[in-house]
Design a protein around this motif. Sequence first.
Motif, PDB file in Angstrom:
ATOM      1  N   GLY A   6     -17.756  -1.919 -43.713  1.00 58.39           N
ATOM      2  CA  GLY A   6     -17.889  -2.585 -42.432  1.00 58.39           C
ATOM      3  C   GLY A   6     -17.833  -1.629 -41.266  1.00 58.39           C
ATOM      4  O   GLY A   6     -18.160  -1.991 -40.143  1.00 58.39           O
ATOM      5  N   THR A   7     -17.416  -0.406 -41.522  1.00 62.04           N
ATOM      6  CA  THR A   7     -17.404   0.587 -40.460  1.00 62.04           C
ATOM      7  C   THR A   7     -18.463   1.646 -40.756  1.00 62.04           C
ATOM      8  O   THR A   7     -18.964   1.752 -41.859  1.00 62.04           O
ATOM      9  CB  THR A   7     -16.017   1.226 -40.317  1.00 62.04           C
ATOM     10  OG1 THR A   7     -15.625   1.787 -41.570  1.00 62.04           O
ATOM     11  CG2 THR A   7     -14.987   0.194 -39.902  1.00 62.04           C
ATOM     12  N   TRP A   8     -18.758   2.443 -39.760  1.00 59.45           N
ATOM     13  CA  TRP A   8     -19.950   3.277 -39.798  1.00 59.45           C
ATOM     14  C   TRP A   8     -19.710   4.718 -40.207  1.00 59.45           C
ATOM     15  O   TRP A   8     -20.681   5.440 -40.452  1.00 59.45           O
ATOM     16  CB  TRP A   8     -20.611   3.257 -38.425  1.00 59.45           C
ATOM     17  CG  TRP A   8     -21.261   1.955 -38.093  1.00 59.45           C
ATOM     18  CD1 TRP A   8     -20.640   0.807 -37.667  1.00 59.45           C
ATOM     19  CD2 TRP A   8     -22.655   1.635 -38.157  1.00 59.45           C
ATOM     20  NE1 TRP A   8     -21.567  -0.198 -37.467  1.00 59.45           N
ATOM     21  CE2 TRP A   8     -22.807   0.293 -37.751  1.00 59.45           C
ATOM     22  CE3 TRP A   8     -23.794   2.373 -38.504  1.00 59.45           C
ATOM     23  CZ2 TRP A   8     -24.054  -0.335 -37.690  1.00 59.45           C
ATOM     24  CZ3 TRP A   8     -25.025   1.750 -38.441  1.00 59.45           C
ATOM     25  CH2 TRP A   8     -25.159   0.405 -38.044  1.00 59.45           C
ATOM     26  N   LEU A   9     -18.485   5.189 -40.242  1.00 58.58           N
ATOM     27  CA  LEU A   9     -18.240   6.604 -40.487  1.00 58.58           C
ATOM     28  C   LEU A   9     -17.370   6.825 -41.712  1.00 58.58           C
ATOM     29  O   LEU A   9     -16.443   6.060 -41.992  1.00 58.58           O
ATOM     30  CB  LEU A   9     -17.565   7.245 -39.263  1.00 58.58           C
ATOM     31  CG  LEU A   9     -18.387   7.242 -37.973  1.00 58.58           C
ATOM     32  CD1 LEU A   9     -17.552   7.804 -36.820  1.00 58.58           C
ATOM     33  CD2 LEU A   9     -19.673   8.042 -38.140  1.00 58.58           C
ATOM     34  N   PRO A  54     -25.476   0.187 -42.790  1.00 61.34           N
ATOM     35  CA  PRO A  54     -25.226  -1.012 -43.598  1.00 61.34           C
ATOM     36  C   PRO A  54     -26.302  -1.213 -44.656  1.00 61.34           C
ATOM     37  O   PRO A  54     -27.418  -0.708 -44.536  1.00 61.34           O
ATOM     38  CB  PRO A  54     -25.245  -2.141 -42.565  1.00 61.34           C
ATOM     39  CG  PRO A  54     -26.013  -1.590 -41.408  1.00 61.34           C
ATOM     40  CD  PRO A  54     -25.759  -0.118 -41.391  1.00 61.34           C
ATOM     41  N   GLY A  55     -25.939  -1.918 -45.727  1.00 58.50           N
ATOM     42  CA  GLY A  55     -26.897  -2.263 -46.771  1.00 58.50           C
ATOM     43  C   GLY A  55     -26.929  -1.310 -47.935  1.00 58.50           C
ATOM     44  O   GLY A  55     -27.796  -1.415 -48.802  1.00 58.50           O
ATOM     45  N   ARG A  56     -25.957  -0.367 -48.011  1.00 59.89           N
ATOM     46  CA  ARG A  56     -25.942   0.590 -49.125  1.00 59.89           C
ATOM     47  C   ARG A  56     -24.506   0.918 -49.521  1.00 59.89           C
ATOM     48  O   ARG A  56     -23.574   0.780 -48.750  1.00 59.89           O
ATOM     49  CB  ARG A  56     -26.700   1.871 -48.774  1.00 59.89           C
ATOM     50  CG  ARG A  56     -26.093   2.685 -47.632  1.00 59.89           C
ATOM     51  CD  ARG A  56     -27.166   3.324 -46.803  1.00 59.89           C
ATOM     52  NE  ARG A  56     -27.865   2.310 -46.049  1.00 59.89           N
ATOM     53  CZ  ARG A  56     -29.100   2.446 -45.575  1.00 59.89           C
ATOM     54  NH1 ARG A  56     -29.786   3.550 -45.781  1.00 59.89           N
ATOM     55  NH2 ARG A  56     -29.671   1.479 -44.881  1.00 59.89           N
ATOM     56  N   GLN A  57     -24.395   1.348 -50.790  1.00 58.87           N
ATOM     57  CA  GLN A  57     -23.103   1.718 -51.359  1.00 58.87           C
ATOM     58  C   GLN A  57     -22.075   0.631 -51.063  1.00 58.87           C
ATOM     59  O   GLN A  57     -22.319  -0.544 -51.318  1.00 58.87           O
ATOM     60  CB  GLN A  57     -22.699   3.116 -50.898  1.00 58.87           C
ATOM     61  CG  GLN A  57     -23.626   4.195 -51.446  1.00 58.87           C
ATOM     62  CD  GLN A  57     -23.205   5.605 -51.143  1.00 58.87           C
ATOM     63  OE1 GLN A  57     -22.539   5.890 -50.168  1.00 58.87           O
ATOM     64  NE2 GLN A  57     -23.611   6.532 -52.007  1.00 58.87           N
ATOM     65  N   HIS A  61     -23.478  -5.231 -49.319  1.00 58.57           N
ATOM     66  CA  HIS A  61     -23.538  -6.682 -49.113  1.00 58.57           C
ATOM     67  C   HIS A  61     -23.768  -7.055 -47.650  1.00 58.57           C
ATOM     68  O   HIS A  61     -23.889  -8.235 -47.328  1.00 58.57           O
ATOM     69  CB  HIS A  61     -22.245  -7.332 -49.614  1.00 58.57           C
ATOM     70  CG  HIS A  61     -22.010  -7.116 -51.083  1.00 58.57           C
ATOM     71  ND1 HIS A  61     -22.901  -7.556 -52.046  1.00 58.57           N
ATOM     72  CD2 HIS A  61     -21.008  -6.489 -51.752  1.00 58.57           C
ATOM     73  CE1 HIS A  61     -22.448  -7.220 -53.249  1.00 58.57           C
ATOM     74  NE2 HIS A  61     -21.309  -6.571 -53.095  1.00 58.57           N
ATOM     75  N   GLU A  62     -23.838  -6.049 -46.778  1.00 57.32           N
ATOM     76  CA  GLU A  62     -24.120  -6.309 -45.374  1.00 57.32           C
ATOM     77  C   GLU A  62     -25.625  -6.304 -45.127  1.00 57.32           C
ATOM     78  O   GLU A  62     -26.389  -5.675 -45.855  1.00 57.32           O
ATOM     79  CB  GLU A  62     -23.447  -5.243 -44.498  1.00 57.32           C
ATOM     80  CG  GLU A  62     -21.930  -5.198 -44.639  1.00 57.32           C
ATOM     81  CD  GLU A  62     -21.322  -4.089 -43.812  1.00 57.32           C
ATOM     82  OE1 GLU A  62     -21.752  -3.914 -42.639  1.00 57.32           O
ATOM     83  OE2 GLU A  62     -20.435  -3.390 -44.317  1.00 57.32           O
ATOM     84  N   SER A  63     -26.032  -7.000 -44.101  1.00 55.61           N
ATOM     85  CA  SER A  63     -27.457  -7.075 -43.764  1.00 55.61           C
ATOM     86  C   SER A  63     -27.958  -5.712 -43.283  1.00 55.61           C
ATOM     87  O   SER A  63     -27.273  -5.006 -42.537  1.00 55.61           O
ATOM     88  CB  SER A  63     -27.690  -8.110 -42.661  1.00 55.61           C
ATOM     89  OG  SER A  63     -27.314  -9.398 -43.101  1.00 55.61           O
ATOM     90  N   PRO A 166     -33.999  -2.715 -50.767  1.00 51.82           N
ATOM     91  CA  PRO A 166     -33.985  -3.385 -49.461  1.00 51.82           C
ATOM     92  C   PRO A 166     -33.560  -2.457 -48.322  1.00 51.82           C
ATOM     93  O   PRO A 166     -34.159  -2.483 -47.241  1.00 51.82           O
ATOM     94  CB  PRO A 166     -32.982  -4.524 -49.667  1.00 51.82           C
ATOM     95  CG  PRO A 166     -33.036  -4.810 -51.135  1.00 51.82           C
ATOM     96  CD  PRO A 166     -33.204  -3.464 -51.775  1.00 51.82           C
ATOM     97  N   ALA A 167     -32.538  -1.646 -48.548  1.00 49.39           N
ATOM     98  CA  ALA A 167     -32.101  -0.708 -47.511  1.00 49.39           C
ATOM     99  C   ALA A 167     -33.168   0.344 -47.255  1.00 49.39           C
ATOM    100  O   ALA A 167     -33.412   0.740 -46.103  1.00 49.39           O
ATOM    101  CB  ALA A 167     -30.786  -0.045 -47.917  1.00 49.39           C
ATOM    102  N   MET A 168     -33.810   0.792 -48.313  1.00 49.65           N
ATOM    103  CA  MET A 168     -34.868   1.789 -48.173  1.00 49.65           C
ATOM    104  C   MET A 168     -36.007   1.251 -47.312  1.00 49.65           C
ATOM    105  O   MET A 168     -36.492   1.923 -46.397  1.00 49.65           O
ATOM    106  CB  MET A 168     -35.375   2.175 -49.567  1.00 49.65           C
ATOM    107  CG  MET A 168     -36.264   3.383 -49.626  1.00 49.65           C
ATOM    108  SD  MET A 168     -36.805   3.687 -51.342  1.00 49.65           S
ATOM    109  CE  MET A 168     -35.231   3.976 -52.166  1.00 49.65           C
ATOM    110  N   ARG A 169     -36.412   0.029 -47.586  1.00 47.09           N
ATOM    111  CA  ARG A 169     -37.515  -0.554 -46.816  1.00 47.09           C
ATOM    112  C   ARG A 169     -37.102  -0.785 -45.355  1.00 47.09           C
ATOM    113  O   ARG A 169     -37.892  -0.560 -44.438  1.00 47.09           O
ATOM    114  CB  ARG A 169     -37.988  -1.870 -47.445  1.00 47.09           C
ATOM    115  CG  ARG A 169     -39.229  -2.443 -46.761  1.00 47.09           C
ATOM    116  CD  ARG A 169     -39.810  -3.616 -47.528  1.00 47.09           C
ATOM    117  NE  ARG A 169     -40.372  -3.207 -48.802  1.00 47.09           N
ATOM    118  CZ  ARG A 169     -41.572  -2.634 -48.948  1.00 47.09           C
ATOM    119  NH1 ARG A 169     -42.338  -2.381 -47.889  1.00 47.09           N
ATOM    120  NH2 ARG A 169     -42.019  -2.317 -50.152  1.00 47.09           N
TER     121      ARG A 169
END
Length: 247
Positions: A6-9, A54-57, A61-63, A166-169
Motif C-alpha cells: 500500500g505504500t510506494w517505497l 501498484p499492481g505487482r509483487q 491486489h491493488e489497481s 496486467p501491470a505490464m500492460r
Amino acid sequence: MSKESGTWLRRFHPAPAGGTRLICFPHAGGSASYFHPVSRELSPVLDVQAVQYPGRQERRHESQISDIAGLADGVMAEILPLADRPLAFFGHSMGAVVAFEVALRLREQGVIPLGLFASGRRAPSCVREETLHKESDQALVAEVKSLGGTDPRMLDDPELLAMVLPAMRADYTAVMTYRCQPDAVVDSPVHVLVGDDDPHVSQDEALRWKEHTSGAFEMKVFGGGHFYLNDHAPAVLRYITETLTAR
C-alpha cells in the motif's frame, strides 16, 4: 524491508545516518526488487529506496495505474516528507519520466533534488507514436523478451505471466501515452545514461534531455541495448556514487 503493501517505497538495506536519499524508479513491467542489487552495493553510503508501483509483487491486489501523472502523484505524496535530507533520483526507461514528473512536482514545493539520473529513455518531449499497449498479449510479451530485462522463465510460465501481465500492460499504456510540455524544466542537474544500441532511444533523443533542465547536463554512453546497465552495473553505480559524493 521497511515498508508494507500500500505504500510506494521499499528500503532493502539499512541506511547511513544523514546520507543522501537515492530514490530508484523501475522500468515498465519492473518492480522495486530490480534495484535490490543497487541497494546492496550503495547502501553503505546512500539511503537507497526503490519505488514499488501498484499492481505487482506485494501490491499485486491493488489497481494498476495506467498514466504517468498518476504514478508521479502517488510517489510524490510519499517522497515529499523525505526531503528533510538531500534527494537524488535514478529512473530507468519508464522510471526516468516518472522521476522527471516527480522532480517537476517537487520544484513547485521548492525542493530541488541533487540530481536526476535518466537511464534508457529519450527526452520527455521526444515523442514516438507507439501502439504496443493496444496490441495482443503475445506481442507485448515478445517485446519485453526482446529487450532482455525480464527473467524469461517468468514470461514463459503461464501462471506467473497471468499475474504480471496486467501491470505490464498498464505501464506500457502509461509510458506510450505520456506527453509533457516542451518547456517543462527541472532545476536539478540531469545525468543521462544510454546504451549505444538501444532501439528505443537514439543518442540524439537522449541529448535532448538537456532542454529539460536549467542545471548541469551530462550524458554517458555505454555499449549495449535497452538494458545496457545489466552488463555495466559496476560502472553505472560508480558513476552515481562519485557524482553524488563529489560535493
